[in-house]
Design an enzyme around this catalytic site. Structure first.
Site, short mmCIF file in Angstrom:
data_model
loop_
_atom_site.label_atom_id
_atom_site.label_comp_id
_atom_site.label_asym_id
_atom_site.label_seq_id
_atom_site.Cartn_x
_atom_site.Cartn_y
_atom_site.Cartn_z
N GLU A 184 -20.53 16.91 -9.74
CA GLU A 184 -19.80 15.69 -9.39
C GLU A 184 -20.64 14.88 -8.38
OE1 GLU A 184 -16.16 17.10 -7.60
OE2 GLU A 184 -17.20 18.11 -5.96
N ASP A 241 -16.38 13.46 2.03
CA ASP A 241 -16.88 12.60 0.96
C ASP A 241 -17.43 11.27 1.49
OD1 ASP A 241 -15.90 14.53 -0.84
OD2 ASP A 241 -13.94 13.53 -0.91
O1 FUB Z 1 -12.51 15.37 -1.67
C1 FUB Z 1 -12.05 15.64 -2.95
C2 FUB Z 1 -13.21 15.91 -3.88
O2 FUB Z 1 -13.96 17.00 -3.40
C3 FUB Z 1 -14.22 14.81 -4.01
O3 FUB Z 1 -13.82 13.74 -4.82
C4 FUB Z 1 -15.39 15.58 -4.52
O4 FUB Z 1 -16.62 14.91 -4.45
C5 FUB Z 1 -15.35 16.80 -3.65
O5 FUB Z 1 -16.00 16.60 -2.44
#
Ligand code: FUB
Length: 555
Positions: free
Chosen positions: A445, A273
């Site tokens: 997301e 991330d």
């Molecule tokens: O790393 C946990 C979660 O997975 C992140 O917040 C999302 O964007 C995805 O990459």
């Protein structure tokens, strides 16, 4: 009188022991002394000077001088002449201090402290070698390859995150291995070093099996004797372990130097991330650290890296953990982004709230590398604030923050639904209602805002497994025009979390994949960097993910 005689004879005994030990000392690196041409000086006086290779360098921790092999392919080449010493050894000892960081994986082959061999590809030519391994705490020797090894082996990795003194002694055909003065393994070994002759490849930190991992650790005081040291001599030599451990506490706070070698960008730990920040001509990457068995997200802390040229990177001490937020629970160092305002750095994070739902918090620091502290004392965004779009408990994640040209700050975030809200100038309070952005097809997301010329771009993770899509607008408030796919599914990972920034006149796309051998995957991810190209018409070219990564930036 008797007492004086006793003290004098003890002192003489010690003197004779020391001089006889020194007479038998055939190779010695104190990692402090170098020749005028920059070679590591063999302090035994026998001329087995050595050369630093790749990212290996000499360093010091307080008063201790050490060899730092880095986290990738650093090693020390003791030179061909050392083969003469190997060929002459019968009874012998190898002694050194070694440290392997907790973040280094020792589960794969390699991680050899020392190797003497006749080739750098033993598996294919079976030319014989001897080695000392940190991966299974072993000494081994073979006239061919690993199928014919004679070994003295503990069978499990050295303790990581701790300095230890490791000594192998051979007397006749008796091989003994000592850790911190304690014998941990012994065996009969009747292949003597002369059986592999005047070895050509004599390395510290590199294996003779070409596919193996390098050691990726620290060493201090490396010695070879042409006698088996006694238990007392071993104890005397190994006295510095607690001093090294103490000095290491401060050393661990230093930025760690890493040299980029394509993608993934960092290979000493798993990182996910990424968020990028360019400040004062320095490129910062903030990420969460993935740990564990790769069966689910396990992210105990965030990490921060900096670089001035995209080739030499520094990892700074751990700047923030979920446990720094009193209201957060568990190992949820999920996606986050840092932005600077008026000399302060605000870090917007997703993590788990004590209610069990995800939430967004803000930490603040005077420096881009921290330390950061909770800026509010409670979460900024909680699940009950966003029930108008979805009832899921994980929609309040993946914050991205933007300060517009008029100074107005905005926070965007979301999973399933994409939200945004204005922030007050203090950056820690909302300024108005939370709004939902409807015009982002397949939104999953990871929203990220960037601007070039008159266009605002909102890129985001779409579908699942995720591709990166993007939309554009002439206003930060939309409406957003969907522009299609920006990046395909990133190798071996369900998620693909992007950050986009301009650095010294070039745009970069930072993301993660699951490509780090061999455990990498959807829950053990690695940050990568590639180029991003905007077209004249305001569209963006699809990203080409590469293993080469990007070129160093020279001023
Ligand atoms: O790393 C946990 C979660 O997975 C992140 O917040 C999302 O964007 C995805 O990459």
């Amino acid at each position: 009188m008797k007492k004086r005689v006793f003290i004098v004879s003890m002192a003489m005994l010690m003197f004779f022991q020391l001089t006889s030990q020194n007479r038998n000392l055939k190779l010695h690196y104190d990692f402090k002394s170098v020749t005028p041409s920059g070679e590591i000086l063999d302090m035994s006086g026998n001329g087995f000077n050595a050369e630093l290779k790749n990212e290996a360098f000499l360093d010091h921790m307080g008063d201790y001088h050490i060899l730092n092999l880095g986290f990738h392919n650093g090693y020390l080449d003791m030179g061909e002449k050392t083969g003469e010493l190997v060929n002459s050894l019968k009874d012998f000892s190898v002694a050194t201090y070694v440290y392997v960081d907790e973040g280094v994986s020792l589960s794969l082959h390699g991680s050899f402290i020392l190797t003497f061999s006749n080739s750098t590809d033993i598996r294919s030519d079976g030319n014989g070698c001897m080695f000392l391994s940190a991966r299974d705490q072993a000494y081994a020797i073979t006239k061919t390859d690993n199928r014919a090894e004679q070994a003295v082996r503990v069978g499990e990795p050295v303790q990581q995150g701790a300095w230890m003194h490791i000594v192998y002694t051979q007397e006749g055909n008796q091989g003994n291995l000592f850790i911190d003065g304690k014998m941990v393994a012994s065996n009969t070994v009747d292949i003597f070093p002369s059986a592999i002759g005047k070895t050509k490849f004599n390395f510290i930190g590199r294996s003779p099996y070409k596919e193996d991992n390098y050691l990726r650790g620290l060493l201090a005081d490396f010695r070879i004797y042409d006698k088996a040291l006694t238990a007392r001599e071993i104890n005397r030599l190994g006295r510095e372990t607690s001093g090294l451990a103490e000095a290491h506490v401060e050393y661990a706070q230093r930025p760690i130097r890493l040299i980029a070698n394509g993608n993934p960008l960092f290979s000493h730990k798993y990182t996910a991330d990424p968020a990028a920040l360019v400040h004062d001509d320095v490129f910062y990457i903030y990420a969460g650290q993935d740990v564990g068995d790769g069966r689910g997200y396990n992210m105990p802390n965030w990490v921060v890296f900096s670089s001035e040229d995209l080739e030499t990177w520094y990892e700074h001490p751990i700047p923030l953990r979920p446990s720094d937020f009193s209201w957060a629970r568990g190992n949820y160092a999920w996606a986050a982004q840092v932005i600077e305002r008026d000399g302060k750095f605000y870090w917007y994070v997703s993590t788990q709230h004590y209610t069990g739902a995800r939430a967004i918090g803000v930490a603040v620091s005077d420096s881009p590398t921290g330390p950061f502290v909770d800026a509010i004392g409670s979460a900024l965004i909680t699940n009950d604030m966003t029930t108008h779009c979805t009832n899921i408990t994980w929609d309040d994640i993946d914050p991205t923050v933007w300060i517009d040209d008029d100074g107005q700050a905005y926070l965007f975030w979301g999973n399933t639904c994409c939200y945004y809200v204005k922030l007050k100038d203090n950056m820690i309070e909302m300024d108005g209602d939370i709004m939902t952005i409807e015009d982002l097809p397949h939104f999953t997301e990871a929203p990220w805002i960037h601007k070039k010329n008159d266009w605002y771009y909102l890129s985001y993770a779409a579908w699942f497994p995720e591709k990166t899509a993007y939309a554009r607008s002439k206003s930060i408030n939309g409406p957003w025009e969907y522009m299609g796919i920006l990046n395909e599914v990133a190798g071996n990972s369900n998620t693909n979390h992007q950050a986009i920034v301009e650095f010294k006149g070039q745009w970069y796309f930072v993301y993660h994949n699951g490509a780090l051998p061999t455990q990498g995957g959807s829950y053990l991810r690695s940050v990568c960097i590639d180029y991003l190209h905007h077209n004249e018409d305001g569209s963006i070219q699809r990203v080409i993910m590469t293993t080469e990564g990007v070129n160093p930036v020279r001023d």
